[in-house]
Design a protein around this motif. Structure first.
Motif, PDB file in Angstrom:
ATOM      1  N   HIS A 127      -6.721   2.589   6.421  1.00  0.00           N
ATOM      2  CA  HIS A 127      -7.703   1.588   5.984  1.00  0.00           C
ATOM      3  C   HIS A 127      -7.218   0.981   4.675  1.00  0.00           C
ATOM      4  CE1 HIS A 127     -12.155   0.548   4.985  1.00  0.00           C
ATOM      5  NE2 HIS A 127     -11.423  -0.507   5.285  1.00  0.00           N
ATOM      6  N   HIS A 128      -6.658  -0.216   4.753  1.00  0.00           N
ATOM      7  CA  HIS A 128      -6.262  -0.961   3.559  1.00  0.00           C
ATOM      8  C   HIS A 128      -7.521  -1.733   3.163  1.00  0.00           C
ATOM      9  CE1 HIS A 128      -2.867  -2.707   1.132  1.00  0.00           C
ATOM     10  NE2 HIS A 128      -3.887  -3.486   0.803  1.00  0.00           N
ATOM     11  N   GLY A 173       0.836  -1.182   0.000  1.00  0.00           N
ATOM     12  CA  GLY A 173       0.000   0.000   0.000  1.00  0.00           C
ATOM     13  C   GLY A 173       0.873   1.235   0.000  1.00  0.00           C
ATOM     14  N   VAL A 174       0.310   2.356  -0.416  1.00  0.00           N
ATOM     15  CA  VAL A 174       1.036   3.620  -0.413  1.00  0.00           C
ATOM     16  C   VAL A 174       0.194   4.681   0.271  1.00  0.00           C
ATOM     17  CG1 VAL A 174       2.403   3.139  -2.480  1.00  0.00           C
ATOM     18  CG2 VAL A 174       0.210   4.259  -2.713  1.00  0.00           C
ATOM     19  N   LEU A 175       0.859   5.531   1.046  1.00  0.00           N
ATOM     20  CA  LEU A 175       0.199   6.614   1.760  1.00  0.00           C
ATOM     21  C   LEU A 175       0.975   7.903   1.538  1.00  0.00           C
ATOM     22  CD1 LEU A 175      -0.218   4.755   5.170  1.00  0.00           C
ATOM     23  CD2 LEU A 175      -1.945   4.979   3.381  1.00  0.00           C
ATOM     24  N   ARG A 176       0.267   9.005   1.302  1.00  0.00           N
ATOM     25  CA  ARG A 176       0.899  10.320   1.208  1.00  0.00           C
ATOM     26  C   ARG A 176       1.050  10.849   2.619  1.00  0.00           C
ATOM     27  NH1 ARG A 176      -2.702   9.657  -2.135  1.00  0.00           N
ATOM     28  NH2 ARG A 176      -2.389   9.680  -4.358  1.00  0.00           N
ATOM     29  N   VAL A 177       2.284  11.150   3.007  1.00  0.00           N
ATOM     30  CA  VAL A 177       2.530  11.613   4.369  1.00  0.00           C
ATOM     31  C   VAL A 177       3.344  12.904   4.367  1.00  0.00           C
ATOM     32  CG1 VAL A 177       2.454   9.258   5.295  1.00  0.00           C
ATOM     33  CG2 VAL A 177       4.663  10.252   4.684  1.00  0.00           C
ATOM     34  N   GLY A 178       3.204  13.641   5.448  1.00  0.00           N
ATOM     35  CA  GLY A 178       4.026  14.813   5.688  1.00  0.00           C
ATOM     36  C   GLY A 178       4.727  14.630   7.014  1.00  0.00           C
ATOM     37  N   ASN A 179       6.001  14.965   7.073  1.00  0.00           N
ATOM     38  CA  ASN A 179       6.781  14.820   8.297  1.00  0.00           C
ATOM     39  C   ASN A 179       6.396  15.954   9.255  1.00  0.00           C
ATOM     40  OD1 ASN A 179       8.706  14.614  10.306  1.00  0.00           O
ATOM     41  ND2 ASN A 179      10.390  14.236   8.915  1.00  0.00           N
ATOM     42  N   GLY A 180       5.484  15.648  10.179  1.00  0.00           N
ATOM     43  CA  GLY A 180       5.011  16.636  11.136  1.00  0.00           C
ATOM     44  C   GLY A 180       3.815  17.443  10.674  1.00  0.00           C
TER      45      GLY A 180
END
Length: 98
Positions: free
Chosen positions: A81-82, A48-55
């Motif tokens: 939620h996969h 799976g892939v998730l868009r994340v921001g550090n903080g």
């Protein structure tokens, strides 16, 4: 609970049967958004892939998560939620089902 284990991206992509909950994070784009790749904690082996921001939670029209920046004890907000496999939280380095 399933331990979140940081792995090298080459190992992640070469071994589809890698440990459930394993993950790696790509380098940030110009806006600081990163892609966190993970193996479904249910053990099915799906990626799976998730868009994340550090903080921060990236402002985007697509789902995104705030990440604490840790590869040893990662935490994501909100829940993951996969679809069709697993739903829960990644908190302090552990994938915990809802």
């Amino acid at each position: 609970m399933v331990k979140a284990v940081h792995v090298h991206k080459d190992a992640f992509h070469e071994d589809a049967s890698s440990q459930p909950g394993s993950f790696f994070v790509d380098e940030p784009d110009a806006g600081g958004v990163q892609i966190l790749w993970y193996r479904c904690p249910c053990g099915c082996g799906a990626a799976g892939v998730l868009r994340v921001g550090n903080g921060f939670k990236p402002a985007t029209d697509k789902p995104s998560w705030s990440w604490n920046g840790s590869t040893d004890a990662p935490t994501l907000v909100p829940s993951v939620h996969h679809v069709g496999h697993w739903h829960g939280f990644l908190t302090d380095g552990e994938w915990r089902s809802c």
